[in-house]
Design an enzyme around this catalytic site. Structure first.
Site, PDB file in Angstrom:
ATOM      1  N   MET A  58       0.851  -1.191   0.000  1.00 26.94           N
ATOM      2  CA  MET A  58       0.000   0.000   0.000  1.00 26.94           C
ATOM      3  C   MET A  58       0.890   1.246   0.000  1.00 26.94           C
ATOM      4  O   MET A  58       0.436   2.342   0.331  1.00 26.94           O
ATOM      5  CB  MET A  58      -0.944  -0.019   1.202  1.00 26.94           C
ATOM      6  CG  MET A  58      -1.884  -1.222   1.161  1.00 26.94           C
ATOM      7  SD  MET A  58      -3.438  -0.997   2.031  1.00 26.94           S
ATOM      8  CE  MET A  58      -2.860  -0.750   3.687  1.00 26.94           C
TER       9      MET A  58
ATOM     10  N   HIS B  51       8.969   1.063   3.543  1.00 23.43           N
ATOM     11  CA  HIS B  51      10.042   1.060   4.538  1.00 23.43           C
ATOM     12  C   HIS B  51      10.899  -0.175   4.324  1.00 23.43           C
ATOM     13  O   HIS B  51      10.649  -0.958   3.380  1.00 23.43           O
ATOM     14  CB  HIS B  51       9.454   1.131   5.958  1.00 23.43           C
ATOM     15  CG  HIS B  51       8.402   0.108   6.226  1.00 23.43           C
ATOM     16  ND1 HIS B  51       8.665  -1.238   6.267  1.00 23.43           N
ATOM     17  CD2 HIS B  51       7.060   0.231   6.422  1.00 23.43           C
ATOM     18  CE1 HIS B  51       7.552  -1.910   6.514  1.00 23.43           C
ATOM     19  NE2 HIS B  51       6.549  -1.041   6.594  1.00 23.43           N
TER      20      HIS B  51
ATOM     21  N   HIS C 282       9.241  -3.527   3.511  1.00 25.45           N
ATOM     22  CA  HIS C 282       8.844  -3.736   2.112  1.00 25.45           C
ATOM     23  C   HIS C 282      10.070  -4.030   1.253  1.00 25.45           C
ATOM     24  O   HIS C 282      10.035  -4.902   0.374  1.00 25.45           O
ATOM     25  CB  HIS C 282       8.180  -2.476   1.541  1.00 25.45           C
ATOM     26  CG  HIS C 282       6.910  -2.073   2.216  1.00 25.45           C
ATOM     27  ND1 HIS C 282       6.809  -0.940   2.991  1.00 25.45           N
ATOM     28  CD2 HIS C 282       5.682  -2.651   2.218  1.00 25.45           C
ATOM     29  CE1 HIS C 282       5.568  -0.825   3.429  1.00 25.45           C
ATOM     30  NE2 HIS C 282       4.863  -1.849   2.988  1.00 25.45           N
TER      31      HIS C 282
ATOM     32  N   LYS D 281       4.817  -9.570   9.686  1.00 28.05           N
ATOM     33  CA  LYS D 281       4.210  -8.692  10.682  1.00 28.05           C
ATOM     34  C   LYS D 281       2.689  -8.837  10.621  1.00 28.05           C
ATOM     35  O   LYS D 281       2.022  -8.841  11.639  1.00 28.05           O
ATOM     36  CB  LYS D 281       4.602  -7.235  10.483  1.00 28.05           C
ATOM     37  CG  LYS D 281       4.036  -6.372  11.624  1.00 28.05           C
ATOM     38  CD  LYS D 281       4.567  -5.003  11.640  1.00 28.05           C
ATOM     39  CE  LYS D 281       3.893  -4.140  10.627  1.00 28.05           C
ATOM     40  NZ  LYS D 281       2.438  -3.945  10.903  1.00 28.05           N
ATOM     41  N   ASP D 282       2.168  -8.958   9.393  1.00 29.74           N
ATOM     42  CA  ASP D 282       0.736  -9.214   9.221  1.00 29.74           C
ATOM     43  C   ASP D 282       0.552 -10.733   9.156  1.00 29.74           C
ATOM     44  O   ASP D 282       0.219 -11.298   8.112  1.00 29.74           O
ATOM     45  CB  ASP D 282       0.244  -8.535   7.947  1.00 29.74           C
ATOM     46  CG  ASP D 282       0.362  -7.028   8.051  1.00 29.74           C
ATOM     47  OD1 ASP D 282      -0.314  -6.441   8.901  1.00 29.74           O
ATOM     48  OD2 ASP D 282       1.173  -6.440   7.317  1.00 29.74           O
TER      49      ASP D 282
ATOM     50  N   VAL E  26      10.746  -6.810  10.016  1.00 36.40           N
ATOM     51  CA  VAL E  26      11.928  -5.939  10.110  1.00 36.40           C
ATOM     52  C   VAL E  26      11.637  -4.905  11.196  1.00 36.40           C
ATOM     53  O   VAL E  26      10.550  -4.307  11.213  1.00 36.40           O
ATOM     54  CB  VAL E  26      12.243  -5.270   8.756  1.00 36.40           C
ATOM     55  CG1 VAL E  26      13.446  -4.341   8.878  1.00 36.40           C
ATOM     56  CG2 VAL E  26      12.501  -6.339   7.694  1.00 36.40           C
TER      57      VAL E  26
ATOM     58  N   MET F 141       8.635  -2.293  11.966  1.00 36.80           N
ATOM     59  CA  MET F 141       8.423  -1.257  10.950  1.00 36.80           C
ATOM     60  C   MET F 141       7.007  -1.346  10.409  1.00 36.80           C
ATOM     61  O   MET F 141       6.489  -2.436  10.152  1.00 36.80           O
ATOM     62  CB  MET F 141       9.434  -1.417   9.830  1.00 36.80           C
ATOM     63  CG  MET F 141      10.807  -0.997  10.284  1.00 36.80           C
ATOM     64  SD  MET F 141      11.893  -0.690   8.908  1.00 36.80           S
ATOM     65  CE  MET F 141      13.390  -0.341   9.831  1.00 36.80           C
TER      66      MET F 141
HETATM   67  O1  PAF Z   1      -0.179  -5.702   3.636  1.00 39.01           O
HETATM   68  C1  PAF Z   1      -0.600  -4.810   2.879  1.00 39.01           C
HETATM   69  O2  PAF Z   1       0.081  -3.801   2.618  1.00 39.01           O
HETATM   70  C2  PAF Z   1      -1.970  -4.956   2.230  1.00 39.01           C
HETATM   71  O3  PAF Z   1      -2.874  -5.554   3.093  1.00 39.01           O
HETATM   72  C3  PAF Z   1      -1.915  -5.683   0.874  1.00 39.01           C
HETATM   73  C4  PAF Z   1      -1.473  -7.128   1.034  1.00 39.01           C
HETATM   74  C5  PAF Z   1      -0.988  -4.963  -0.081  1.00 39.01           C
HETATM   75  C6  PAF Z   1      -3.324  -5.716   0.253  1.00 39.01           C
HETATM   76  O4  PAF Z   1      -3.819  -4.428   0.059  1.00 39.01           O
END
Ligand code: PAF
Length: 278
Positions: A27, A31, A34, A146-147, A173, A181
């Site tokens: 999204m 950082h 990513h 993290k998610d 991270v 982060m």
């Molecule tokens: O983790 C994220 O940034 C978002 O949930 C994703 C996987 C890009 C979906 O919008």
């Protein structure tokens, strides 16, 4: 690096790009977390593409869609310097028709933890991730741990719907002081930023209790709760010690466990987690 805004242009690039494709859905407001996904995608694949899309369907009306940080120009500089081949950064109108009425829902795994606090969140995530997979046709897709629940839900969707994509999960991270982060960290005041360290501290506490032999999941939750309660700027949403695969709450930590928590610091809601492996 090609930057595309339309499904048609991104598909045209994909059709012309030979070899395996690693996709990093984001999204934006990138950082190091990513960028660690981007580097892994580059290592594993002939081509790497990143999507930047703040997906409205995963935010409830009362959530922080409008406040979600954005800086596309900076993101593109970072991605270019990391050698990304293509970026797909569509508008909401490009991704969703006004009368869109098809959604992807993973059941059960999504009714707890983040899903309990954010009931429509995962339906938005799985819908956009499947759409991005359909558009990009990647061989591998990269997500941060993290998610952790999001990763489990996406893996379940890919398994259940036979989506031919390998889902790769990579470690959290952290900042040098332990804060995980997150693009949302920028919204914290200096006091909230300091207070937010209680998240990683409580996870380290869970790890040390477990290392010392504690297997009673409620004892671990209670110790974490006490630490959180001592931080006046933290408003706890949940603390969980759950089976790492089913996400069912555990009584005894006798199998791999996901320890996760969510708390608010002012208007900013943060999550963090760790795993315990008996
Ligand atoms: O983790 C994220 O940034 C978002 O949930 C994703 C996987 C890009 C979906 O919008």
């Amino acid at each position: 690096m090609l930057v595309t805004r339309t499904v048609a242009d991104f598909r045209a690039w994909r059709a012309s790009a030979s070899g395996t494709l690693g996709l990093v859905p984001t999204m934006g407001y990138l950082h190091e977390g990513h960028l660690s996904l981007v580097r892994a995608a580059k290592r594993d694949n002939a081509r790497t593409a990143v999507t930047i899309f703040v997906n409205p369907t995963q935010f409830a009306p009362n959530e922080d869609l409008a406040r979600y940080p954005r800086d596309e120009a900076r993101d593109l500089v970072l991605l270019e310097s990391d050698g990304v081949d293509a970026v797909f950064a569509p508008s909401p109108d490009e991704m969703y028709r006004p009368d869109a009425s098809t959604f992807v829902s993973v059941e059960k795994l999504t009714d707890r933890l983040e899903g309990a606090s954010r009931p429509t969140h995962f339906r938005g995530v799985t819908t956009i991730v499947l759409k991005l997979f359909q558009i990009a046709q990647p061989d591998r897709a990269y997500f941060g741990r993290k998610d952790a629940q999001q990763l489990a839900v996406i893996r379940r969707m890919v398994r259940d719907l036979n989506v031919p994509v390998e889902v790769v999960g990579l470690p959290i991270v952290r900042e040098p002081d332990g804060l995980a982060m997150s693009s949302r960290n920028v919204n914290l005041t200096p006091e909230q930023r300091r207070a937010a360290l209680v998240l990683s501290k409580s996870l380290r506490l869970a790890e040390s209790l477990f290392a010392a032999g504690q297997r009673d999941a409620e004892e671990i939750r209670a110790s974490m709760r006490s630490l959180l309660a001592a931080e006046p700027l933290a408003v706890l949403d949940y603390i969980s010690v759950a089976d790492a695969s089913s996400l069912d709450e555990l009584t005894t930590v006798d199998r791999p466990a996901l320890v996760s928590l969510a708390a608010r610091f002012g208007a900013t809601r943060l999550i963090d987690n760790t795993t315990l492996d008996p």
